[in-house]
Design a protein around this motif. Structure first.
Motif, PDB file in Angstrom:
ATOM      1  N   THR A  71       0.808  -1.221   0.000  1.00 46.70           N
ATOM      2  CA  THR A  71       0.000   0.000   0.000  1.00 46.70           C
ATOM      3  C   THR A  71       0.842   1.272   0.000  1.00 46.70           C
ATOM      4  N   GLY A  72       2.135   1.142   0.272  1.00 43.60           N
ATOM      5  CA  GLY A  72       2.997   2.314   0.232  1.00 43.60           C
ATOM      6  C   GLY A  72       2.830   3.220   1.439  1.00 43.60           C
ATOM      7  N   PRO A  73       3.673   4.241   1.544  1.00 44.30           N
ATOM      8  CA  PRO A  73       3.600   5.154   2.684  1.00 44.30           C
ATOM      9  C   PRO A  73       2.506   6.197   2.503  1.00 44.30           C
ATOM     10  N   LYS A  74       2.142   6.826   3.590  1.00 45.98           N
ATOM     11  CA  LYS A  74       1.205   7.941   3.549  1.00 45.98           C
ATOM     12  C   LYS A  74       1.954   9.212   3.959  1.00 45.98           C
ATOM     13  N   PRO A  75       1.624  10.348   3.341  1.00 44.21           N
ATOM     14  CA  PRO A  75       2.288  11.590   3.748  1.00 44.21           C
ATOM     15  C   PRO A  75       1.932  11.938   5.185  1.00 44.21           C
ATOM     16  N   PHE A  76       2.916  12.404   5.920  1.00 45.25           N
ATOM     17  CA  PHE A  76       2.692  12.771   7.318  1.00 45.25           C
ATOM     18  C   PHE A  76       2.179  14.201   7.385  1.00 45.25           C
TER      19      PHE A  76
END
Length: 208
Positions: A116-121
């Motif tokens: 799913t990959g990273p999410k922006p913080f």
């Protein structure tokens, strides 16, 4: 009791996420043995696989979304991959080997890939929930930024890494005044030393 399987029966492979890295894994698996798995992919976005690295070029007007697509729908069909776009997996039962989607699908798997990959913080500060505060990870973010730029003319980019600076350049192209806020002492600290970073900073300051 484990399920008896005919030697000719394909294993059920489900991948959660339809991004660049995950689909690359599927491409390699197909090269090794295209007959081993019955493949199902769930993608939260309503698109086939595309190149997220090109998002900044879309902001800068150098390319279109259509040109960023890496694997079109014909590719999935040709490789007999079942693709569910605009649908996400909300629960996984590792014991029964089942996944549950937000649209009510329940599918069984032999192998499961989570890509799913990273999410922006987004900083947990007052105002972070307001309109105009946007991450920069997918095409929806890109479209939101372009639409917002039609109404507002000043932008702040939090993060002076490679992606943040590319976003800032794209915002300049959209006619916005841009400030970049960066926590470390110099920009792109993972790629540049202090001398090179200061040279970059001066160059960017002239453009902004």
């Amino acid at each position: 009791m484990s399920k008896w399987r005919d030697n000719n029966e394909k294993q059920q492979l489900i991948m959660i996420g339809n991004g660049m890295a995950g689909v690359r894994v599927i491409e390699e698996l197909l090269k090794i043995n295209s007959h081993q798995y019955e493949i199902t992919i769930f993608g939260k976005e309503p698109h086939p696989n595309y190149n997220r690295i090109q998002l900044s070029n879309i902001l800068q007007g150098e390319t279109s979304f259509e040109n960023t697509i890496l694997n079109d729908l014909d590719w999935y069909k040709a490789n007999q991959i079942q693709l569910f776009t605009g649908e996400e997996i909300t629960s996984i039962d590792p014991h029964l080997k089942l996944v549950y989607s937000n649209n009510g699908k329940v599918l069984q798997f032999d192998e499961l890939i989570i890509a799913t990959g990273p999410k922006p913080f987004i900083l947990p500060i007052p105002g972070a929930e307001l309109y105009g505060v946007v991450g920069f990870r997918d095409i929806e973010d890109c479209v939101t930024i372009m639409e917002t730029a039609k109404e507002y003319k000043k932008a702040v980019v939090i993060g002076g890494g490679l992606l943040g600076l590319e976003a800032a350049k794209g915002l300049l192209h959209l006619g916005m005044e841009v400030d970049v806020v960066h926590l470390p002492e110099h920009l792109m600290e993972k790629q540049l030393d202090a001398v090179a970073s200061n040279m970059l900073r001066r160059e960017l300051a002239e453009q902004m």
